[in-house]
Design a protein around this motif. Structure first.
Motif, PDB file in Angstrom:
ATOM      1  N   VAL A  43       0.865  -1.174   0.000  1.00  0.00           N
ATOM      2  CA  VAL A  43       0.000   0.000   0.000  1.00  0.00           C
ATOM      3  C   VAL A  43       0.905   1.229   0.000  1.00  0.00           C
ATOM      4  O   VAL A  43       1.768   1.363   0.871  1.00  0.00           O
ATOM      5  N   VAL A  44       0.746   2.106  -0.970  1.00  0.00           N
ATOM      6  CA  VAL A  44       1.529   3.345  -1.029  1.00  0.00           C
ATOM      7  C   VAL A  44       0.616   4.503  -0.654  1.00  0.00           C
ATOM      8  O   VAL A  44      -0.505   4.616  -1.160  1.00  0.00           O
ATOM      9  N   VAL A  45       1.096   5.363   0.241  1.00  0.00           N
ATOM     10  CA  VAL A  45       0.312   6.500   0.726  1.00  0.00           C
ATOM     11  C   VAL A  45       1.092   7.780   0.450  1.00  0.00           C
ATOM     12  O   VAL A  45       2.304   7.834   0.684  1.00  0.00           O
ATOM     13  N   THR A  46       0.421   8.800  -0.025  1.00  0.00           N
ATOM     14  CA  THR A  46       1.125  10.020  -0.420  1.00  0.00           C
ATOM     15  C   THR A  46       1.555  10.854   0.789  1.00  0.00           C
ATOM     16  O   THR A  46       2.734  11.132   0.960  1.00  0.00           O
ATOM     17  N   THR A  47       0.637  11.283   1.642  1.00  0.00           N
ATOM     18  CA  THR A  47       0.991  12.189   2.741  1.00  0.00           C
ATOM     19  C   THR A  47       1.274  11.416   4.019  1.00  0.00           C
ATOM     20  O   THR A  47       0.783  10.311   4.228  1.00  0.00           O
ATOM     21  N   ASN A  48       2.063  12.031   4.909  1.00  0.00           N
ATOM     22  CA  ASN A  48       2.412  11.312   6.142  1.00  0.00           C
ATOM     23  C   ASN A  48       1.256  11.255   7.142  1.00  0.00           C
ATOM     24  O   ASN A  48       1.212  10.349   7.980  1.00  0.00           O
ATOM     25  N   ILE A  49       0.320  12.191   7.064  1.00  0.00           N
ATOM     26  CA  ILE A  49      -0.854  12.116   7.944  1.00  0.00           C
ATOM     27  C   ILE A  49      -1.698  10.907   7.562  1.00  0.00           C
ATOM     28  O   ILE A  49      -2.052  10.076   8.419  1.00  0.00           O
ATOM     29  N   LEU A  50      -2.008  10.773   6.283  1.00  0.00           N
ATOM     30  CA  LEU A  50      -2.740   9.590   5.824  1.00  0.00           C
ATOM     31  C   LEU A  50      -1.916   8.321   6.011  1.00  0.00           C
ATOM     32  O   LEU A  50      -2.461   7.235   6.237  1.00  0.00           O
ATOM     33  N   ALA A  70       8.678  13.632   6.990  1.00  0.00           N
ATOM     34  CA  ALA A  70       8.239  14.468   8.109  1.00  0.00           C
ATOM     35  C   ALA A  70       8.546  15.938   7.827  1.00  0.00           C
ATOM     36  O   ALA A  70       9.564  16.270   7.211  1.00  0.00           O
ATOM     37  N   ASP A  71       7.644  16.820   8.254  1.00  0.00           N
ATOM     38  CA  ASP A  71       7.811  18.274   8.158  1.00  0.00           C
ATOM     39  C   ASP A  71       7.840  18.809   6.724  1.00  0.00           C
ATOM     40  O   ASP A  71       8.280  19.929   6.478  1.00  0.00           O
ATOM     41  N   ALA A  72       7.372  18.006   5.774  1.00  0.00           N
ATOM     42  CA  ALA A  72       7.320  18.482   4.383  1.00  0.00           C
ATOM     43  C   ALA A  72       6.003  19.217   4.132  1.00  0.00           C
ATOM     44  O   ALA A  72       5.055  19.128   4.926  1.00  0.00           O
ATOM     45  N   ASP A  73       5.955  19.929   3.036  1.00  0.00           N
ATOM     46  CA  ASP A  73       4.750  20.657   2.634  1.00  0.00           C
ATOM     47  C   ASP A  73       4.002  19.798   1.610  1.00  0.00           C
ATOM     48  O   ASP A  73       4.545  19.510   0.538  1.00  0.00           O
ATOM     49  N   PRO A  74       2.772  19.371   1.900  1.00  0.00           N
ATOM     50  CA  PRO A  74       2.059  18.496   0.967  1.00  0.00           C
ATOM     51  C   PRO A  74       1.759  19.155  -0.375  1.00  0.00           C
ATOM     52  O   PRO A  74       1.560  18.468  -1.371  1.00  0.00           O
ATOM     53  N   SER A 261       4.033  25.040  11.820  1.00  0.00           N
ATOM     54  CA  SER A 261       5.353  24.936  12.434  1.00  0.00           C
ATOM     55  C   SER A 261       6.459  24.685  11.417  1.00  0.00           C
ATOM     56  O   SER A 261       7.626  24.967  11.680  1.00  0.00           O
ATOM     57  N   SER A 262       6.118  24.145  10.242  1.00  0.00           N
ATOM     58  CA  SER A 262       7.125  23.859   9.225  1.00  0.00           C
ATOM     59  C   SER A 262       7.349  25.039   8.284  1.00  0.00           C
ATOM     60  O   SER A 262       8.230  24.986   7.425  1.00  0.00           O
ATOM     61  N   GLN A 263       6.566  26.121   8.431  1.00  0.00           N
ATOM     62  CA  GLN A 263       6.676  27.283   7.551  1.00  0.00           C
ATOM     63  C   GLN A 263       7.216  28.483   8.323  1.00  0.00           C
ATOM     64  O   GLN A 263       6.851  28.704   9.473  1.00  0.00           O
ATOM     65  N   THR A 290       5.553  15.323  12.298  1.00  0.00           N
ATOM     66  CA  THR A 290       6.965  15.586  12.566  1.00  0.00           C
ATOM     67  C   THR A 290       7.708  14.272  12.767  1.00  0.00           C
ATOM     68  O   THR A 290       7.105  13.188  12.791  1.00  0.00           O
ATOM     69  N   ALA A 291       9.011  14.371  12.936  1.00  0.00           N
ATOM     70  CA  ALA A 291       9.796  13.205  13.321  1.00  0.00           C
ATOM     71  C   ALA A 291       9.432  12.819  14.756  1.00  0.00           C
ATOM     72  O   ALA A 291       8.854  13.614  15.515  1.00  0.00           O
ATOM     73  N   GLU A 292       9.773  11.600  15.129  1.00  0.00           N
ATOM     74  CA  GLU A 292       9.495  11.118  16.480  1.00  0.00           C
ATOM     75  C   GLU A 292      10.119  12.049  17.510  1.00  0.00           C
ATOM     76  O   GLU A 292      11.258  12.488  17.384  1.00  0.00           O
ATOM     77  N   GLY A 293       9.351  12.381  18.538  1.00  0.00           N
ATOM     78  CA  GLY A 293       9.858  13.216  19.613  1.00  0.00           C
ATOM     79  C   GLY A 293       9.813  14.706  19.345  1.00  0.00           C
ATOM     80  O   GLY A 293      10.259  15.505  20.176  1.00  0.00           O
ATOM     81  N   LYS A 294       9.258  15.121  18.198  1.00  0.00           N
ATOM     82  CA  LYS A 294       9.213  16.540  17.840  1.00  0.00           C
ATOM     83  C   LYS A 294       7.823  17.153  18.001  1.00  0.00           C
ATOM     84  O   LYS A 294       7.584  18.261  17.548  1.00  0.00           O
ATOM     85  N   GLY A 295       6.919  16.439  18.642  1.00  0.00           N
ATOM     86  CA  GLY A 295       5.641  17.039  19.001  1.00  0.00           C
ATOM     87  C   GLY A 295       4.420  16.563  18.263  1.00  0.00           C
ATOM     88  O   GLY A 295       3.297  16.754  18.739  1.00  0.00           O
TER      89      GLY A 295
END
Length: 317
Positions: A43-50, A70-74, A261-263, A290-295
């Motif tokens: 299964v391939v998923v585009t965004t990290n939230i999904l 992590a922390d990219a702009d969709p 936070s990423s902008q 975010t990456a693990e431990g970054k909130g």
């Protein structure tokens, strides 16, 4: 009286042993190849939230590949050649849709044309449109800010995994989806309790771009405006846009401006100076984990962090 085997007989026996050993090695190698990750359902998923949501549903039943780091702009992230190839090899591609992944859509369309099953989640959860700015009346892709729509998405993703991903245990996927859906329902109740602390007259949002329309609809907030009057971070505001928003902030008595936070928050800081009122600039995790431990390493963690930040930002005197 025993006699030693002749040389030819010894050679034949040795040859048989070597062939048997070689057959054993080939058998082990073949069984090992069958268990490699590339042979698993994908299964391939585009965004990290999904991606996080899908991993909670799929569990160990299939390989889940998430394209967005992590922390990219969709709105602007891209994929490598190997990632593009993985899209076309997948059993199922899960993407947000509604124009969010602007650089990825052509790869998803190519996969569809080659027969890969795809699911545009945002298009199937009763999407709303933007109500103001450059994107007015266009579909709003940011459905995940409403946890109840995410709960609907959980069921949709589970159904597509069961239908299109070969070899998964239907009962395991259904149980995973039910358990995760229950956690989403718990999240909705907790968010309602937290937002109840904000007086009705202070439930007003100014963001760096239009991203919280679904949250506003679900929990009774009013969108005053956005620094970038668009649904995408690829747009930019004009001087008149900033002046109009500054006037709206002063009129509404807004207490805080919320930025991703990423902008960079430079524009929000400029607006804060232009508005000549005392407002805080508060970071949120709006479009990426975010990456693990970054909130905000998971969807649930992201939503809880944002709820706390919004509640604090709009209740602090």
């Amino acid at each position: 009286m025993s006699s030693r085997p002749t040389a030819p007989r010894r050679h034949h026996a040795l040859a048989r042993l070597l062939l048997a050993a070689l057959a054993g090695v080939l058998l082990v190698g073949a069984s090992g190849c069958a268990g490699r990750d590339e042979d698993r359902a994908s299964v391939v998923v585009t965004t990290n939230i999904l991606g996080d949501i899908t991993r909670n549903i799929v569990g160990d039943e299939a390989e889940v590949t998430v394209l967005m780091r992590a922390d990219a702009d969709p709105h602007s992230f891209g994929v490598s050649a190997p990632q593009a190839a993985s899209i076309e090899r997948a059993d199922l591609v899960v993407h947000n849709g509604l124009g969010l992944e602007e650089n990825i859509l052509r790869h998803v369309r190519a996969a569809e044309e080659s027969g890969v099953s795809t699911l545009a989640v945002g298009e199937a959860v009763d999407p709303i449109t933007y109500t103001a700015g450059e994107s007015a009346d266009e579909p709003d892709p940011h459905f995940w800010t409403d946890p109840e729509r995410v709960r609907t998405a959980v069921g949709l993703i589970a159904d597509h995994v069961i239908e299109h991903v070969q070899g998964v245990d239907r009962s395991v996927v259904a149980e995973n989806a039910s358990a995760y859906g229950a956690r989403i329902t718990e999240l909705t109740g907790w968010m309602e309790e937290q937002f109840h602390r904000i007086p009705d007259g202070q439930r007003q949002l100014v963001t760096n771009h239009h991203v919280f329309g679904y949250l506003a609809q679900r929990f009774g907030f009013r969108i005053v405006g956005a620094v970038i009057p668009s649904g995408t971070t690829l747009a930019s505001p004009s001087a008149s846009d900033l002046t109009s928003l500054a006037t709206a902030i002063e009129t509404a008595g807004v207490r805080a401006i919320f930025v991703d936070s990423s902008q960079p928050d430079r524009l929000a800081q400029v607006l804060k100076r232009e508005s000549e009122v005392d407002v805080d600039v508060v970071p949120l995790f709006s479009e990426s984990l975010t990456a693990e431990g970054k909130g905000a390493a998971t969807y649930l963690e992201m939503m809880r962090a944002n709820t706390r930040s919004i509640t604090t930002g709009l209740t602090t005197a």
